[in-house]
Enzyme design. Structure first.
Site, PDB file in Angstrom:
ATOM      1  N   ILE A 138      15.584  -8.083   0.683  1.00 59.18           N
ATOM      2  CA  ILE A 138      16.603  -9.024   0.187  1.00 59.18           C
ATOM      3  C   ILE A 138      17.446  -8.345  -0.897  1.00 59.18           C
ATOM      4  CG2 ILE A 138      15.179 -11.076   0.653  1.00 59.18           C
ATOM      5  CD1 ILE A 138      14.778 -11.272  -2.447  1.00 59.18           C
ATOM      6  N   ASP A 139      16.925  -7.219  -1.463  1.00 58.60           N
ATOM      7  CA  ASP A 139      17.623  -6.552  -2.582  1.00 58.60           C
ATOM      8  C   ASP A 139      18.865  -5.778  -2.142  1.00 58.60           C
ATOM      9  OD1 ASP A 139      14.391  -5.528  -3.933  1.00 58.60           O
ATOM     10  OD2 ASP A 139      15.391  -7.469  -3.858  1.00 58.60           O
TER      11      ASP A 139
ATOM     12  N   GLU B  27      17.375 -10.477 -12.031  1.00 58.94           N
ATOM     13  CA  GLU B  27      16.065 -10.362 -12.691  1.00 58.94           C
ATOM     14  C   GLU B  27      15.893  -9.013 -13.393  1.00 58.94           C
ATOM     15  OE1 GLU B  27      12.703 -10.279 -10.064  1.00 58.94           O
ATOM     16  OE2 GLU B  27      13.710  -8.991  -8.628  1.00 58.94           O
TER      17      GLU B  27
ATOM     18  N   GLU C 145       0.840  -1.211   0.000  1.00 56.81           N
ATOM     19  CA  GLU C 145       0.000   0.000   0.000  1.00 56.81           C
ATOM     20  C   GLU C 145       0.869   1.253   0.000  1.00 56.81           C
ATOM     21  OE1 GLU C 145      -3.260   0.670  -0.145  1.00 56.81           O
ATOM     22  OE2 GLU C 145      -2.747   2.790  -0.006  1.00 56.81           O
TER      23      GLU C 145
ATOM     24  N   TYR D 236      10.584 -16.665  -5.227  1.00 59.49           N
ATOM     25  CA  TYR D 236      10.203 -16.352  -3.840  1.00 59.49           C
ATOM     26  C   TYR D 236      10.843 -17.281  -2.820  1.00 59.49           C
ATOM     27  CZ  TYR D 236       7.161 -13.172  -6.158  1.00 59.49           C
ATOM     28  OH  TYR D 236       6.717 -12.152  -6.958  1.00 59.49           O
TER      29      TYR D 236
ATOM     30  N   GLN E 109      13.782 -17.211  -2.329  1.00 52.99           N
ATOM     31  CA  GLN E 109      14.781 -16.325  -1.719  1.00 52.99           C
ATOM     32  C   GLN E 109      14.210 -15.462  -0.588  1.00 52.99           C
ATOM     33  OE1 GLN E 109      17.320 -14.843  -5.455  1.00 52.99           O
ATOM     34  NE2 GLN E 109      15.214 -15.342  -6.000  1.00 52.99           N
ATOM     35  N   ARG E 110      12.899 -15.419  -0.472  1.00 54.95           N
ATOM     36  CA  ARG E 110      12.281 -14.569   0.557  1.00 54.95           C
ATOM     37  C   ARG E 110      11.719 -15.398   1.711  1.00 54.95           C
ATOM     38  NH1 ARG E 110       9.025 -10.369  -2.782  1.00 54.95           N
ATOM     39  NH2 ARG E 110       7.361 -10.895  -1.324  1.00 54.95           N
TER      40      ARG E 110
ATOM     41  N   ARG F 192      25.697 -29.473 -19.367  1.00 56.29           N
ATOM     42  CA  ARG F 192      24.794 -28.412 -19.832  1.00 56.29           C
ATOM     43  C   ARG F 192      25.283 -27.041 -19.389  1.00 56.29           C
ATOM     44  NH1 ARG F 192      19.102 -31.279 -18.007  1.00 56.29           N
ATOM     45  NH2 ARG F 192      18.451 -32.057 -20.071  1.00 56.29           N
TER      46      ARG F 192
HETATM   47  O1  F6P Z   1      11.846  -6.255  -3.124  1.00 62.50           O
HETATM   48  C1  F6P Z   1      11.937  -7.628  -2.902  1.00 62.50           C
HETATM   49  C2  F6P Z   1      11.463  -8.359  -4.123  1.00 62.50           C
HETATM   50  O2  F6P Z   1      11.523  -9.729  -3.876  1.00 62.50           O
HETATM   51  C3  F6P Z   1      12.241  -8.053  -5.380  1.00 62.50           C
HETATM   52  O3  F6P Z   1      13.506  -8.709  -5.405  1.00 62.50           O
HETATM   53  C4  F6P Z   1      11.282  -8.544  -6.428  1.00 62.50           C
HETATM   54  O4  F6P Z   1      11.520  -7.990  -7.695  1.00 62.50           O
HETATM   55  C5  F6P Z   1       9.948  -8.052  -5.844  1.00 62.50           C
HETATM   56  O5  F6P Z   1      10.119  -8.023  -4.431  1.00 62.50           O
HETATM   57  C6  F6P Z   1       8.766  -8.930  -6.163  1.00 62.50           C
HETATM   58  O6  F6P Z   1       7.607  -8.205  -5.748  1.00 62.50           O
HETATM   59  P1  F6P Z   1       6.257  -8.952  -5.286  1.00 62.50           P
HETATM   60  O7  F6P Z   1       6.542  -9.607  -3.975  1.00 62.50           O
HETATM   61  O8  F6P Z   1       5.266  -7.828  -5.152  1.00 62.50           O
HETATM   62  O9  F6P Z   1       5.928  -9.936  -6.368  1.00 62.50           O
END
Ligand code: F6P
Length: 343
Positions: A135-136, A231, A77, A264, A266-267, A171
């Site tokens: 994480i960025d 990405e 938000e 995700y 990674q999160r 590969r």
């Molecule tokens: O900002 C963290 C992040 O995981 C970025 O690395 C990624 O591009 C973005 O969030 C993805 O956003 P959302 O969680 O809204 O899909």
């Protein structure tokens, strides 16, 4: 005796490991050191707009240090973003609810967008403190955000696993790493994971340089190659970076190529020890600032020191990988291909 302070905590933007450690760091310091009243705000700034609050007492803060995600929930938000002429005045609602709750301060835990909103709310007269997470690792003003180290562990482990399968099949494996517009995670995980090619948004790449490098590797007898792409690199809109680069490589090199988009993963999961320490330290620092009524600040890590900067100086500013970053020099020295003509 000054009035007992009442503070709110919210988590906003993309989630990451360490958010609960930060909530715990704020809450436990506020209660144990300053006897403050602590209130959780649900779903980021939405919770302030919709008055979604939950008391955070000591029992609620127990057992969350190691827990991934955020017990408060989050959202993207953006209260100051105009969404049409009939849109409700969200900042006004936030101020009303902030006053109704009798908050002395709200702690906003988030990335660039959250720090920008926090800075704007401070300009509107609210007392706020920002804690940088993502994480960025791309929040300007701090050397590191919590969430980055945990994601680095996950991404590096993923790259390690690609080596064995790439070798079995001879590969080229392409893995896409998160990071939004920044290349911190891809660069660090690429180097930690032994990537042969590392592509980041901050360096413009030439696909011919990459295919030439990979053909040379194959001719020299290397059985496989690992390509790490952020990405956010330049690519057509509707296709992912890994898909785009993998297709270009397979066409240009003529070796079977496969892609992995880590996404995700990674999160998720429990924060690394370093992220637990950083998130806890940020939380404690935020409460010390509140106790001193030193509002409108974002806590930061500078070298080994935990300090703070005015939100007005950092709100919304991106921290990208400098093109002269020492790790880029080391990569070149190792013979890693960064997609540029210099290698
Ligand atoms: O900002 C963290 C992040 O995981 C970025 O690395 C990624 O591009 C973005 O969030 C993805 O956003 P959302 O969680 O809204 O899909």
């Amino acid at each position: 005796m000054s009035k007992r302070k009442k503070i709110g905590i919210l988590t906003a933007g993309g989630d990451c490991p360490g958010l609960n450690a930060a909530i715990r760091g704020v809450g436990k310091t506020a209660i144990a050191k300053y006897d403050m009243e602590v209130v959780g705000i649900s779903s980021g700034f939405l919770g302030l707009i919709n008055k979604e609050f939950v008391p955070l007492d000591d029992p609620k803060l127990s057992g969350i240090l190691t827990q991934g995600g955020t017990i408060l929930g989050t959202s993207r938000e953006k209260p100051f973003k105009k969404t049409g002429h009939l849109s409700i005045d969200k900042p006004k609602l936030i101020k009303e609810h902030y006053d109704e709750m009798g908050f002395d301060c709200i702690v906003c835990i988030g990335g660039n967008g959250t720090m920008k909103t926090a800075a704007l709310l401070h300009e509107e007269g609210l007392n706020v403190i920002g804690i940088p997470k993502t994480i960025d690792n791309d929040v300007w003003g701090t050397d590191q955000t919590f969430g980055f180290d945990s994601a680095l562990l996950i991404a590096t482990d993923a790259i390690d696993r690609l080596h064995t399968t790439a070798n079995s099949h001879k590969r080229i494996m392409v893995i896409e790493i998160m990071g939004h517009h920044a290349g911190w995670l891809a660069l660090y995980a690429g180097m930690a994971g032994g990537g042969d090619v590392i592509l980041i948004p901050e360096l413009k790449y030439d696909i011919k340089v990459i295919t030439h490098y990979l053909k040379k590797r194959a001719k020299s007898g290397k059985p496989y190659s690992i390509v790490v792409v952020a990405e956010g690199i330049e690519k057509p809109k509707k296709v992912s970076a890994a898909t785009y680069i993998a297709e270009k490589i397979e066409d240009g090199v003529g070796i079977e190529t496969r892609k992995t988009i880590l996404g995700y993963i990674q999160r998720g999961g429990s924060p690394s020890p370093m992220d637990r320490l950083l998130a806890t330290s940020f939380g404690a620092q935020a409460v010390d600032l509140i106790a001193r009524e030193d509002y409108g600040k974002m806590v930061i890590k500078k070298g080994e020191e935990i300090s703070d900067l005015p939100l007005s100086e950092v709100g919304g500013k991106l921290r990208l990988v400098p093109t002269d970053h020492p790790l880029l020099e080391k990569a070149k020295g190792l013979g890693v291909c960064l997609g540029t003509s210099s290698l």
